[in-house]
Structure formats: structure tokens, C-alpha cells
Motif scaffolding. Sequence first.
Motif, PDB file in Angstrom:
ATOM      1  N   LYS A  21       0.828  -1.215   0.000  1.00 52.90           N
ATOM      2  CA  LYS A  21       0.000   0.000   0.000  1.00 52.90           C
ATOM      3  C   LYS A  21       0.861   1.263   0.000  1.00 52.90           C
ATOM      4  CE  LYS A  21      -3.294   0.378   2.877  1.00 52.90           C
ATOM      5  NZ  LYS A  21      -3.994   0.332   4.182  1.00 52.90           N
ATOM      6  N   LEU A  22       1.904   1.264   0.855  1.00 56.79           N
ATOM      7  CA  LEU A  22       2.795   2.426   0.921  1.00 56.79           C
ATOM      8  C   LEU A  22       3.541   2.632  -0.392  1.00 56.79           C
ATOM      9  CD1 LEU A  22       4.195   1.883   4.525  1.00 56.79           C
ATOM     10  CD2 LEU A  22       2.702   3.757   3.782  1.00 56.79           C
ATOM     11  N   ARG A  23       3.899   1.525  -1.046  1.00 55.37           N
ATOM     12  CA  ARG A  23       4.555   1.627  -2.358  1.00 55.37           C
ATOM     13  C   ARG A  23       3.657   2.330  -3.364  1.00 55.37           C
ATOM     14  NH1 ARG A  23       4.257  -3.683  -5.686  1.00 55.37           N
ATOM     15  NH2 ARG A  23       2.128  -2.859  -5.760  1.00 55.37           N
ATOM     16  N   ASN A  24       2.383   1.926  -3.397  1.00 57.57           N
ATOM     17  CA  ASN A  24       1.448   2.538  -4.345  1.00 57.57           C
ATOM     18  C   ASN A  24       1.257   4.028  -4.059  1.00 57.57           C
ATOM     19  OD1 ASN A  24       1.151   0.005  -5.451  1.00 57.57           O
ATOM     20  ND2 ASN A  24      -0.752  -0.447  -4.376  1.00 57.57           N
ATOM     21  N   GLU A  25       1.157   4.382  -2.776  1.00 51.85           N
ATOM     22  CA  GLU A  25       1.008   5.795  -2.417  1.00 51.85           C
ATOM     23  C   GLU A  25       2.263   6.592  -2.790  1.00 51.85           C
ATOM     24  OE1 GLU A  25      -0.097   6.240   1.658  1.00 51.85           O
ATOM     25  OE2 GLU A  25      -1.773   4.843   1.508  1.00 51.85           O
ATOM     26  N   TYR A  26       3.428   5.994  -2.571  1.00 54.98           N
ATOM     27  CA  TYR A  26       4.686   6.670  -2.897  1.00 54.98           C
ATOM     28  C   TYR A  26       4.785   6.923  -4.400  1.00 54.98           C
ATOM     29  CZ  TYR A  26       9.729   7.506  -3.199  1.00 54.98           C
ATOM     30  OH  TYR A  26      10.955   8.059  -3.462  1.00 54.98           O
ATOM     31  N   ILE A  27       4.488   5.882  -5.198  1.00 56.18           N
ATOM     32  CA  ILE A  27       4.569   6.023  -6.660  1.00 56.18           C
ATOM     33  C   ILE A  27       3.575   7.062  -7.161  1.00 56.18           C
ATOM     34  CG2 ILE A  27       4.163   4.811  -8.843  1.00 56.18           C
ATOM     35  CD1 ILE A  27       5.244   2.276  -7.492  1.00 56.18           C
ATOM     36  N   PHE A  28       2.363   7.043  -6.615  1.00 50.82           N
ATOM     37  CA  PHE A  28       1.341   8.002  -7.048  1.00 50.82           C
ATOM     38  C   PHE A  28       1.773   9.436  -6.743  1.00 50.82           C
ATOM     39  CE2 PHE A  28      -2.366  10.617  -5.957  1.00 50.82           C
ATOM     40  CZ  PHE A  28      -3.036  10.601  -7.164  1.00 50.82           C
ATOM     41  N   ASN A  29       2.238   9.677  -5.521  1.00 51.90           N
ATOM     42  CA  ASN A  29       2.607  11.039  -5.127  1.00 51.90           C
ATOM     43  C   ASN A  29       3.829  11.546  -5.869  1.00 51.90           C
ATOM     44  OD1 ASN A  29       0.947  12.225  -2.694  1.00 51.90           O
ATOM     45  ND2 ASN A  29       1.125  10.039  -2.283  1.00 51.90           N
ATOM     46  N   THR A  30       4.822  10.687  -6.074  1.00 54.24           N
ATOM     47  CA  THR A  30       6.010  11.137  -6.809  1.00 54.24           C
ATOM     48  C   THR A  30       5.679  11.420  -8.271  1.00 54.24           C
ATOM     49  OG1 THR A  30       6.617   8.801  -7.072  1.00 54.24           O
ATOM     50  CG2 THR A  30       7.728  10.046  -5.334  1.00 54.24           C
ATOM     51  N   SER A  31       4.764  10.630  -8.848  1.00 53.32           N
ATOM     52  CA  SER A  31       4.355  10.912 -10.237  1.00 53.32           C
ATOM     53  C   SER A  31       3.622  12.241 -10.328  1.00 53.32           C
ATOM     54  CB  SER A  31       3.477   9.771 -10.768  1.00 53.32           C
ATOM     55  OG  SER A  31       2.258   9.700 -10.048  1.00 53.32           O
ATOM     56  N   GLN A  32       2.836  12.573  -9.287  1.00 50.94           N
ATOM     57  CA  GLN A  32       2.159  13.870  -9.253  1.00 50.94           C
ATOM     58  C   GLN A  32       3.160  15.008  -9.064  1.00 50.94           C
ATOM     59  OE1 GLN A  32      -1.263  14.755  -9.527  1.00 50.94           O
ATOM     60  NE2 GLN A  32      -1.284  12.694 -10.399  1.00 50.94           N
ATOM     61  N   LEU A  33       4.206  14.765  -8.266  1.00 53.53           N
ATOM     62  CA  LEU A  33       5.187  15.804  -7.974  1.00 53.53           C
ATOM     63  C   LEU A  33       5.937  16.222  -9.233  1.00 53.53           C
ATOM     64  CD1 LEU A  33       6.647  17.487  -5.809  1.00 53.53           C
ATOM     65  CD2 LEU A  33       8.219  15.574  -5.507  1.00 53.53           C
ATOM     66  N   TYR A  34       6.262  15.250 -10.094  1.00 48.46           N
ATOM     67  CA  TYR A  34       7.032  15.542 -11.300  1.00 48.46           C
ATOM     68  C   TYR A  34       6.155  15.626 -12.546  1.00 48.46           C
ATOM     69  CZ  TYR A  34      10.846  14.495  -8.161  1.00 48.46           C
ATOM     70  OH  TYR A  34      11.706  14.505  -7.100  1.00 48.46           O
ATOM     71  N   ASN A  35       4.871  15.782 -12.330  1.00 49.26           N
ATOM     72  CA  ASN A  35       3.942  15.962 -13.444  1.00 49.26           C
ATOM     73  C   ASN A  35       4.000  17.410 -13.911  1.00 49.26           C
ATOM     74  OD1 ASN A  35       1.849  16.054 -15.244  1.00 49.26           O
ATOM     75  ND2 ASN A  35       0.286  15.295 -13.838  1.00 49.26           N
TER      76      ASN A  35
END
Length: 795
Positions: free
Chosen positions: A549-563
Motif C-alpha cells: 500500500k505504501l509503495r502505491n502511495e509513494y509512486i502516485f505522489n512522486t508521479s504527481q510531484l514531477y507531473n
Amino acid sequence: MIENNALDKDRNCIKCKKPATFRCMDCGSDRILLDQDSNSNHNRTLKLPQICSENCEHQAFKILVVHLKGQFSVNIPGCKGIVETLIKHKLFPSTPVNPNVAFTFELLDLYAELLLQAHVPYHSFCRVLDALHSSQNINKNIYYLFTSTAHYYLAIKNQIKNTVTSMLKKNYDFNCPACPQPNEKNAKIIVALDGNFQLRRLKCAGNDINDQLVKDQFIIKQKQFDEWMITHDSSRNKSTKNQETACDSYFKAADQARSNIKSKHLDDTGLFGSTCRHGIPLKFINLKGIGERFSLAECLLYQLQDTFNESSQSFVVLYDIACSFHAHINKSESALFQFKSRFDWCISIFHAFAHSMKCQLKYHPRICSSIGLTDGESLERLWSYLGRFALTTKYMRPSHRLDILELAIQNITYSLAKRFHRAKKLSLDSKISLEELNKQHGIDESKILIAIENQKKNIVFKEQLMGKEQYFSYLMDYHNIQIEESKLERSKASLIKSKDMCLKKIKECEENLDILEFDRWNPFDPKYSNYLDDYCRRNLDLISDKLRKLRNEYIFNTSQLYNTDHKGHKLASKIKIEVSKISKQIEVQILHYQHLRSNWSSKLADNFPKATFNDIVNHGSNFWKSLDLAVDNDTNIPRIVINHSIQHFNNFKRAEEEINLIPIELNRLYTFWINQKLEIVKILQQLEITNNLFEESIVYILKGYYEKIKKNIKQCQDAFLKINETSVRGESKNLNPSIYISMNEKEEDRLSRENLELENLEIQIEGEDYEGEGYESESEGEEIYEDEDKDINMQ
């Protein structure tokens, strides 16, 4: 307004002198025509009705009439009362006494549809009118008058609808006639619960001047809820601490401390409500200065079990935090504790992904039997619709806000035939997928059932552990707390409290197991290795689930950060903070994971590889491949294949349940409309010979209802035919409508007899023309919307 719907039986057409059946409101109340004469005789150049056609002496009042075509000053005769005269000519006064402005019904009806369908605020509509009427150079500010007028107009139209429908014999006690009714034995009622905090109201918007106009339909009275809270609320006068729950995840819902902070400037903080499995609204509670709490759900469910009071009747409740709420209901101080055996619990399907694996194994709706494909997200769809009123209701007075919400909640529909088609498709797709997995990996139904049982055994709630397993678990928890305490120079109060609580539970277990304190187990003694292995396996599975779950949240947030599409430094800062929090949580879980793994023998540890931060945040790493592709010891099949098989198996089972449920529900709905049709025919027979203007108007309104009910019955029959065709194409049993539209012999004989007795009257009704204003204006509250596929929709 009701009497305004009737036509004078003695009036003849102004052209052919035959009995009139049509009244042209564009020309005036005295212009009564045959329908075929209407197009060629009425004066289309008139923008306002002819107010008075008689040569009588009377006082005239100058009224500004606001029409879609413009604003006009009209002299209104006062011989029959100014308000009565205005309403007779379809003009609604802006005030009940001495009005100087009136709005046409046509204008108010248009705004009612724009408000409920397009969520157009009062102010925006008035600005549109100002733009349309700008050529007239009228400087009158109609905003405040229009707001009040439209509010009262909508409320009176709702009262008229209730007046007419109250004449019909109510043959159901539950809001949705397709759901099981209170008189059905062994009924299983499926409901969803949720809260909404968009629909708030600011304190600065003012207080009530007038009472609520739309009453006692969906939203429970504040006084009634307050009285229930005094009697039943188990949490009052207690500290607002987190409830003990079997779920490891944290949720903002029911966090009273958080809600108190956020509601400082609000009077009404939102809405909490319930719907049936079809999404039809049941009951709602307006939140006055409080957030979401368990007592709200308890209040609604307490009323529901009062309605379905037979011990053989049961409930399935879908709620975002069903796991926490279930733990609360199991406490003796809960208002529902004595009825807990009647309730089963599920998490709404979208929110289930935020819960831990062990929580999903118990509460996921695709695992729970007998609910079909119910997803529990019907309230989220309702909130999506109601949320668009948030900007308007935020600044309204309390009663006005509740009136608008009451009217909006009524505007809900559902389709049964579409549900059947979706269930049929899911059933077929799941069956094909299961056959393919069986062909490739040899996993049949028996192996899937074994895997499901193994999942339940391996991932269990701490409360479900019994005897020595539970005792060993508490010993390990106590040992871990001691390790944490040793790392600190000074013990935290929270650690001391946890340590004392854990020690208390250890002593309770020792008392139950007859273990003396000086004989207390050493959890790392070799003779207890089996308990240690089970404990480590269980907790490593849980930690792996948390890391996923934490992996999915991390990937989602980092993708938003560099969007590159997102804008704003403030948003980027918030995302960075969130990523930092998630990274720390991952590191903590890795430490727990490595510590548990080190307590295993090398053979068992092979199933759980070493973990690093980079391995965790990369979903394609060897760590995740090893966990997903590892072969299950019991079935000798990769875990990921087993998980996919279980998913398809559960989808297939729930789809089959849905296929069996829908014809039964459609039968209830068909019976409901048949009874409503016969009830209207009875009332029309009683009112057919009358000289009372009010009753004559009711007749015209009921005839409009009758036509709509006939359409609903036809749609039910079409839905049965569609289900039959789908089943034949799918090579299933032939679902002949006569199989499902079957009542007991007495009921069938009664309906046949009443049909024969009222046959002549029905022929008369069906042969008449109901395009008069009564059908057009007074039946809209009961309108049934028909989609492109003519699926049955119920409002």
C-alpha cells in the motif's frame, strides 16, 4: 393552485361551440377551445393573459409581472382577491399580502428544472433574466423577491404532490418498492451508509426566520435526533479516543477530534445518510456542529431495525469504516449491541482498497455472500450530485438549505435491467477466465476453496486468535514494547500505557490457561518455535501488505510531484511533505520486516526475501516478483495465479447472486405499480361524479399519474423480456415473465376481480385526453425518466 387544474364542464369552445377540452394559458383563462382548434384560434401575439373579461367595477392593482419574454406592468382586478386572481392566471405572487411583483409559473417551472438538473444558483438565473430583459430598461432588482418566491413555489408544488399521493393507499413501508418489505419473512435488507462534508453552511449566513417548508420526507428532524442521542448515544460525556478496531489503517471518518477543529466557523457541517442497494434514499441526518461519528450510523440503523422488527429479518450494512463500526457495535454500551446478531458488515467497494488485506478478507463486498454485485457506493454517487449544490446552500438560512436538499434528494433513479446485463457479462467473463486458469495451471474450484480457507487461516485478526496462540501474540507484543522502551532515554507515556495494557491482557490469558506467573513463557524458547513461526508468518504477511500500500502511495505522489501539468508551489510543497511521510513509514515497516525475518529459520525466511527501500518503491523489483511468483506450498501454484483465481471466483459467485436477485426485485416493482394503478382507478371511480371543484382538479391530476404508471408497468414488462432474451442468448434457463410475476392465488384472484369491476372506467380513462395543465404541472414530482434502452427507472 390545485383547483386551477380543473376545466369548467359547462364551457364550450369559443369557435365551434362544442364542449371544450383545452385551455390556452397564453391567451387567458377565458380562452377555452377544442384541442384541434387551438393552433388556429388563439392569439400568439399576446405576451400576458387577459386578466379580466367581464364588465365589472372593481379596484385594479398594478403588478409587475416577470415573464420569460420580459417584464410587464399589468392591472390586476381585486374583485376575487388579488392573490387568488394571480394564481388563477398562473402568476405566483412575490409576497402573500399586497404583492407588487409576480412571476409566471412557466418561469418558476423552468428554474426548478435548472436548479435540480443543472444546479443553477438563484443569483445566476436572475442575472440571465436581467440580460434577457435589458432592452426594457427596467431597473427593478428582483433577486431577493425571486429567491423567496421560487423557494415557496417549490415547497407548495411539493405539498400538492404529497396531497395527491396521500390519497393513494400506501402498499409499501420501505422507500424502495423493489427491496424486501417489512411484511416479508426472512427478508435480507441491504443498505449503505456514508457522510458528506461538502454540504456545509457558514455561521455568518444567518439563522432561521421561517420554518422548514419541505418536511418529514428524508431528513430527520433535529429535535428527534437530539432526543435519540440523549437516550442512546454511548459516547457522550466520554473522551473522543480512537475506537479499537481490527483494521490497521487509519481513517478520517468518525475522528471527532479532527472534526471539532474543522467545524469552528460552520453551523451545519454536512449530511449523513443511508440508501438501499439500488441507491434510493432512505433517511438522512443534518450535522449541526459535529463531524462523522458512530452514533449517526447507530441512529439510522436503530430506526431501520424498528421498521423490520422480525427476528428472522437481517441486514447487510456497507460502510466505509465497517470494520471499526463492527468493533464498536460489539461493545455492550452500543445502542445496537442487543441486535448485533441481525447485522452483517461490508466495506464499500471503492474504499476497500484503503483497508488492510486482513480487513478485506473479512469485509470486502465481493467476498460477502447474498448481496450480489452491490458496491455500497450509491451514496458517493448521490454526494456527487448533491455536491454541486454546495456553493448555493453554503450561504442559505438553515431551513432554506434543508428544503433544497430535500427536493434534490427526491431526484434519484435506478435501472434494474442494466444491472442484470452487467451481472450477466461479469458472470460470463469470470467463467471464461476461470476456465483458462484451470487449463493453464490446473486450478479448479476445490483448490480455490482450499486457498480461500488458507488465506483466512494465515491472515487473521488478533481478536480471532484463541488460547495459547493469543497468549503468545501478547507475549511478543510485550517483548517488542520492551525493545522500543530500551532505545529511549526516557519512556514515553504512550509506551508505558501500552505496556501496562499488554501486561494486563497477558495476565488474563494466564488465568484462563492456568499458567502461573513464574511459569510465564519465554517466546524464544525452542519448545515454542511453532508459535513463533506462526506469529512471524502472520505478521510478515501483514507487513508485506502495508508495504504494498505504501509503495502505491509513494509512486502516485512522486508521479504527481514531477507531473509537468500541475501548477503551483504550494501544491508541490504539500506533495513533498506527503512523500517524506510515506518514506519514513516505509523505513519503519522495513525495520519491523527485517526483525521478524531474522527470527525465522533460513528455510522459512526464503519465502520472504530481504527488503531495501529501493526494492519496496519499485513495483518491478525482485522483491515483489519473489512474493507474487512464490509457489504456494499447499496447492503448488504461484500466489499471483491463486489470487487472480480467487478474484474471478468471487466475481462469478456475486454475479450469479445478482442474476437471481434482480427478477425477484423486478417482480416486487411490477406488483407495486399494478396495485398503484388499481388504487388510482378506485379513487377516480369515487370522484367521477362530483360537483366539487377541488375534487375535479384532483381527478385531472390523478389521470396524469395513471398514464405515467401505465408506462412504468410497460417498462417492467419490457425489462422482463430483455432479461429473458439475455438469458436465452447466454444459454441459461428461460426467464419467462410469468414465472416471476406470480403472486399467490388469493392475491391473483383479487386483482383479476378488481380489474373486471373497473374495466369500464379504465376504458373511459384511457380514451380521454390528459394534455391539460393538471397533467403537465402537478405530476412532475412523480416523473419517471425513461432512458434510451427503455430500462425500468424508479424515482
